[in-house]
Design an enzyme around this catalytic site. Structure first.
Site, PDB file in Angstrom:
ATOM      1  N   ARG A 159       0.851  -1.201   0.000  1.00 23.47           N
ATOM      2  CA  ARG A 159       0.000   0.000   0.000  1.00 23.47           C
ATOM      3  C   ARG A 159       0.885   1.249   0.000  1.00 23.47           C
ATOM      4  O   ARG A 159       1.468   1.603   1.026  1.00 23.47           O
ATOM      5  CB  ARG A 159      -0.923  -0.007   1.227  1.00 23.47           C
ATOM      6  CG  ARG A 159      -1.853   1.193   1.270  1.00 23.47           C
ATOM      7  CD  ARG A 159      -3.044   1.006   2.191  1.00 23.47           C
ATOM      8  NE  ARG A 159      -2.736   1.121   3.600  1.00 23.47           N
ATOM      9  CZ  ARG A 159      -3.655   1.267   4.550  1.00 23.47           C
ATOM     10  NH1 ARG A 159      -4.945   1.292   4.216  1.00 23.47           N
ATOM     11  NH2 ARG A 159      -3.312   1.340   5.815  1.00 23.47           N
ATOM     12  N   ASP A 438      -4.198   3.865  14.006  1.00 21.48           N
ATOM     13  CA  ASP A 438      -3.255   4.281  12.968  1.00 21.48           C
ATOM     14  C   ASP A 438      -3.663   5.670  12.507  1.00 21.48           C
ATOM     15  O   ASP A 438      -4.515   6.311  13.134  1.00 21.48           O
ATOM     16  CB  ASP A 438      -3.162   3.254  11.837  1.00 21.48           C
ATOM     17  CG  ASP A 438      -4.382   3.245  10.934  1.00 21.48           C
ATOM     18  OD1 ASP A 438      -5.354   3.975  11.217  1.00 21.48           O
ATOM     19  OD2 ASP A 438      -4.359   2.524   9.933  1.00 21.48           O
TER      20      ASP A 438
HETATM   21  C1  LIG Z   1      -7.401   1.677   9.331  1.00 17.90           C
HETATM   22  C2  LIG Z   1      -6.242   0.996   8.688  1.00 17.90           C
HETATM   23  O1  LIG Z   1      -5.540   1.583   7.911  1.00 17.90           O
HETATM   24  S1  LIG Z   1      -5.884  -0.592   9.203  1.00 17.90           S
HETATM   25  C3  LIG Z   1      -4.319  -0.985   8.463  1.00 17.90           C
HETATM   26  C4  LIG Z   1      -3.195  -0.279   9.056  1.00 17.90           C
HETATM   27  N1  LIG Z   1      -2.949  -0.657  10.420  1.00 17.90           N
HETATM   28  C5  LIG Z   1      -2.197  -1.741  10.710  1.00 17.90           C
HETATM   29  O2  LIG Z   1      -1.715  -2.393   9.801  1.00 17.90           O
HETATM   30  C6  LIG Z   1      -1.989  -2.125  12.127  1.00 17.90           C
HETATM   31  C7  LIG Z   1      -1.317  -3.483  12.190  1.00 17.90           C
HETATM   32  N2  LIG Z   1      -1.129  -3.935  13.560  1.00 17.90           N
HETATM   33  C8  LIG Z   1      -0.091  -3.554  14.277  1.00 17.90           C
HETATM   34  O3  LIG Z   1       0.727  -2.745  13.873  1.00 17.90           O
HETATM   35  C9  LIG Z   1       0.049  -4.203  15.649  1.00 17.90           C
HETATM   36  O4  LIG Z   1      -0.784  -5.318  15.731  1.00 17.90           O
HETATM   37  C10 LIG Z   1      -0.293  -3.268  16.832  1.00 17.90           C
HETATM   38  C11 LIG Z   1       0.603  -2.060  16.819  1.00 17.90           C
HETATM   39  C12 LIG Z   1      -1.722  -2.811  16.760  1.00 17.90           C
HETATM   40  C13 LIG Z   1      -0.055  -4.068  18.102  1.00 17.90           C
HETATM   41  O5  LIG Z   1       1.272  -4.536  18.066  1.00 17.90           O
HETATM   42  P1  LIG Z   1       2.033  -5.084  19.358  1.00 17.90           P
HETATM   43  O6  LIG Z   1       1.734  -4.176  20.509  1.00 17.90           O
HETATM   44  O7  LIG Z   1       3.453  -5.343  18.992  1.00 17.90           O
HETATM   45  O8  LIG Z   1       1.293  -6.467  19.587  1.00 17.90           O
HETATM   46  P2  LIG Z   1       1.802  -7.723  20.397  1.00 17.90           P
HETATM   47  O9  LIG Z   1       2.782  -7.352  21.438  1.00 17.90           O
HETATM   48  O10 LIG Z   1       0.602  -8.489  20.841  1.00 17.90           O
HETATM   49  O11 LIG Z   1       2.526  -8.576  19.267  1.00 17.90           O
HETATM   50  C14 LIG Z   1       2.836  -9.930  19.430  1.00 17.90           C
HETATM   51  C15 LIG Z   1       3.666 -10.365  18.254  1.00 17.90           C
HETATM   52  O12 LIG Z   1       2.890 -10.249  17.061  1.00 17.90           O
HETATM   53  C16 LIG Z   1       3.567  -9.433  16.122  1.00 17.90           C
HETATM   54  N3  LIG Z   1       2.570  -8.631  15.410  1.00 17.90           N
HETATM   55  C17 LIG Z   1       1.569  -7.892  15.915  1.00 17.90           C
HETATM   56  N4  LIG Z   1       0.859  -7.331  14.936  1.00 17.90           N
HETATM   57  C18 LIG Z   1       1.429  -7.721  13.775  1.00 17.90           C
HETATM   58  C19 LIG Z   1       1.131  -7.457  12.421  1.00 17.90           C
HETATM   59  N5  LIG Z   1       0.106  -6.695  12.063  1.00 17.90           N
HETATM   60  N6  LIG Z   1       1.931  -8.001  11.477  1.00 17.90           N
HETATM   61  C20 LIG Z   1       2.976  -8.799  11.823  1.00 17.90           C
HETATM   62  N7  LIG Z   1       3.291  -9.086  13.107  1.00 17.90           N
HETATM   63  C21 LIG Z   1       2.521  -8.545  14.067  1.00 17.90           C
HETATM   64  C22 LIG Z   1       4.483  -8.556  16.930  1.00 17.90           C
HETATM   65  O13 LIG Z   1       5.565  -8.125  16.117  1.00 17.90           O
HETATM   66  C23 LIG Z   1       4.902  -9.499  18.032  1.00 17.90           C
HETATM   67  O14 LIG Z   1       5.919 -10.336  17.537  1.00 17.90           O
HETATM   68  P3  LIG Z   1       7.056 -10.991  18.505  1.00 17.90           P
HETATM   69  O15 LIG Z   1       6.321 -11.833  19.491  1.00 17.90           O
HETATM   70  O16 LIG Z   1       7.896 -11.776  17.557  1.00 17.90           O
HETATM   71  O17 LIG Z   1       7.811  -9.862  19.144  1.00 17.90           O
HETATM   72  O1  LIG Z   2      -7.489   1.694   5.458  1.00 19.27           O
HETATM   73  C1  LIG Z   2      -8.425   1.299   6.064  1.00 19.27           C
HETATM   74  C2  LIG Z   2      -9.333   2.149   6.761  1.00 19.27           C
HETATM   75  O2  LIG Z   2     -10.233   1.613   7.426  1.00 19.27           O
HETATM   76  O3  LIG Z   2      -9.158   3.371   6.665  1.00 19.27           O
HETATM   77 MG   LIG Z   3      -7.524   3.846   5.340  1.00 16.02          MG
END
Ligand SMILES: CC(=O)SCCNC(=O)CCNC(=O)[C@H](O)C(C)(C)COP(=O)(O)OP(=O)(O)OC[C@H]1O[C@@H](n2cnc3c(N)ncnc32)[C@H](O)[C@@H]1OP(=O)(O)O
Ligand SMILES: O=CC(=O)O
Ligand SMILES: [Mg+2]
Length: 515
Positions: A159, A438
């Protein structure tokens, strides 16, 4: 290096010489020179359209809506998209996403990413290694991360940033490069030859913006000798004007289109932004009280599924903000239940898959779509001819219910401020009070306050929402936080929540403050 009119202003980043090669920069510069002026013009049109006060299905494109056409058939890697994990391109998370068992990894250079130059460049390095299956990482604690052989590797869908953002660390002919073209151009240049240049396109407001992307894809394919139609794009329908042009957006991109996604968080932000000074009928209540079952949100998602399946495109569901916490079983239980409800509704409505924010949510999403699909890989064949959505339904915000509350003000300030602190430190996705935040969710918080102040909203406890009230809550919240970015975050938050002139995107003034 010969003078190609490109200057890298940003600091040295580890392995930048592998992605910022003269050939790659020249390719990006070519795209920028060909398309930046159209980008500028289309951004101007956004403001003009809003000022015109008209928002409806377009009479001039009625033929597109009425005629018979379909998007190109899905390539094998994108025929099954039942569960997609999203996340930033940070190295460890990239590996975790690729090992998560999801069908797709949305590799996010947009709202889950702070566009620090370091993140922009290292994101490309990580995508390069990820595409070749060579990505590895050892954490400071000594834990080694590598791709697992026994897990199906997700397709990578990148993205890029939206059209509105510049990349000031790369100057082309003396002006900042278009951020979207930097993200797309570098990725395509280095990875298209591997055959899977797939993208998610955010925050578009019209089919003309989709036409621009389509022209970019065609030019990029031609230039590198990649077969036309190899690029596949899934468009986020996440602005209120775009909801009126779903068919036209797919039509413009039909040879490159994969589907549409219901980006619910930006959609809410866009509604507040678009109607921010339109009066009481357009004021939305507390963010937490607007769910996907609100009539105007249902109208939007139902129309999206109908449109996609009529045209042979994938309908992708969105993000439930609840995230699990491995240290707190109660939080995890609640998140799983909420996500289960959300994905069940989407699967039943006809979506072909959906998003999760965390690896621990992959199984629940997959399971729900497994049951819905049976032996099939998607439900593209399920037509939603029963759905008929009018402009009035898309714009009926009154029937939402819910209230503006004191807790809503406190939460908007708290979440917005904490998120900005995280964003400024280089982390564009944060877990705040067990919800995924986010840039899009932070935009809701600050624009909601702006809308309440400017429409003289009175809270459920009788308190009028004034700039003074917001400042008071902000001062208190700020005092409860510590760290090097708190002062700047508070200054930025006040600006984007309260300044007379509404900032179109909080990331624009915030970007001016980062390295
Ligand atoms: C509205 C929109 O635009 S939605 C799309 C954009 N937003 C996103 O992509 C958010 C994606 N999610 C994240 O970034 C994360 O899940 C967060 C920040 C919300 C939470 O992350 P953390 O606080 O690190 O979660 P947590 O401690 O439970 O993580 C556990 C493990 O999962 C991994 N993990 C958590 N989320 C993700 C993810 N989305 N992708 C890959 N790995 C992940 C962490 O790296 C961690 O790995 P480790 O055990 O090897 O260290
Ligand atoms: O990118 C996703 C959204 O919900 O905004
Ligand atoms: Mg969006």
């Amino acid at each position: 290096m010969p003078d190609i009119g490109v200057t890298v202003i940003g600091d040295k980043v580890d392995r930048d010489e592998e992605v910022l090669t003269p050939e790659a920069l020249d390719f990006v510069a070519g795209l920028h020179r060909a398309f930046a002026a159209t980008r500028d013009d289309l951004l101007r049109r956004r403001a003009e359209r809003r000022a015109s006060g008209k928002l409806d299905f377009l009479p001039e494109t009625a033929k597109v809506r009425e005629s018979d056409w379909r998007v190109a058939d899905a390539p094998p890697a994108l025929t099954d998209r039942r569960v997609e994990i999203t996340g930033p391109t940070e190295r460890k998370m990239a590996i975790n996403a690729l090992n998560s068992g999801a069908k797709v990894w949305l590799a996010d250079l947009e709202d889950a990413n702070t566009p620090h130059w370091e993140n922009v460049v290292s994101g490309q390095v990580n995508l390069y290694d990820a595409a070749r299956g060579t990505i590895e990482f050892t954490s400071p604690e000594g834990k080694h991360y590598a791709l697992k052989d026994d897990v199906e590797r997700p397709a990578i869908v990148v993205r890029p940033r939206g059209w509105h953002l510049d990349e000031r660390h790369l100057e082309i002919d003396g002006r900042p490069a278009v951020g979207a073209l930097v993200d797309f151009g570098l990725h395509f240049f280095h990875n298209a030859s591997l055959g899977k240049p797939y993208y998610y396109l955010p925050k578009m407001e019209s089919h003309l913006e989709a036409r621009l992307w389509n022209d970019v894809f065609t030019a990029a394919e031609e230039q590198l000798g990649v077969r036309h139609g190899t690029v596949r794009a899934t468009v986020l329908i996440e602005t209120i004007p775009a909801a009126f042009e779903m068919e036209e957006i797919l039509y413009e991109l039909r040879e490159h289109a994969s589907g549409l996604n219901a980006g619910r968080w930006d959609y809410l932000f866009s509604i507040i932004k678009y109607f921010r000074d339109a009066g009481a009928d357009f004021v939305l209540p507390d963010r937490n009280s607007i769910t996907m079952t609100a009539p105007f949100m249902r109208a939007y998602t139902e129309l999206l599924v109908r449109t996609c399946h009529k045209r042979g495109a994938f309908a992708m569901g969105g993000m439930a903000a609840f995230i699990p916490n491995r240290r707190d079983p109660e939080v995890t239980e609640r998140a799983l239940a909420k996500v289960r409800d959300d994905k069940t509704r989407e699967a039943t409505d006809g979506f072909d898959g959906s998003w999760v924010a965390h690896p621990d949510l992959v199984p629940v999403c997959r399971e729900i779509f497994d049951v819905q699909f049976g032996s099939k890989s998607n439900q593209l064949d399920r037509q939603r001819d029963d759905v008929s959505v009018t402009a009035a339904q898309l714009l009926d915000f009154k029937a939402t219910g819910g209230e503006a509350t004191r807790a809503g003000v406190e939460s908007a300030v708290d979440v917005g401020l904490r998120y900005l602190v995280s964003w400024l430190s280089g982390n564009g996705a944060a877990a705040i009070h067990n919800l995924m935040e986010d840039a899009a969710t932070a935009e809701i918080s600050r624009s909601q306050l702006w809308q309440w102040v400017h429409n003289e909203v009175v809270l459920s406890d009788g308190t009028p929402v004034t700039a003074g009230l917001v400042r008071e809550v902000l001062a208190r919240t700020k005092a409860s936080l510590s760290g090097e970015h708190v002062d700047l975050a508070a200054e930025l938050f006040e600006q984007v929540a309260l300044s007379e002139e509404f900032a179109d995107f909080l990331t624009v003034p915030a970007y001016a403050k980062i390295p």
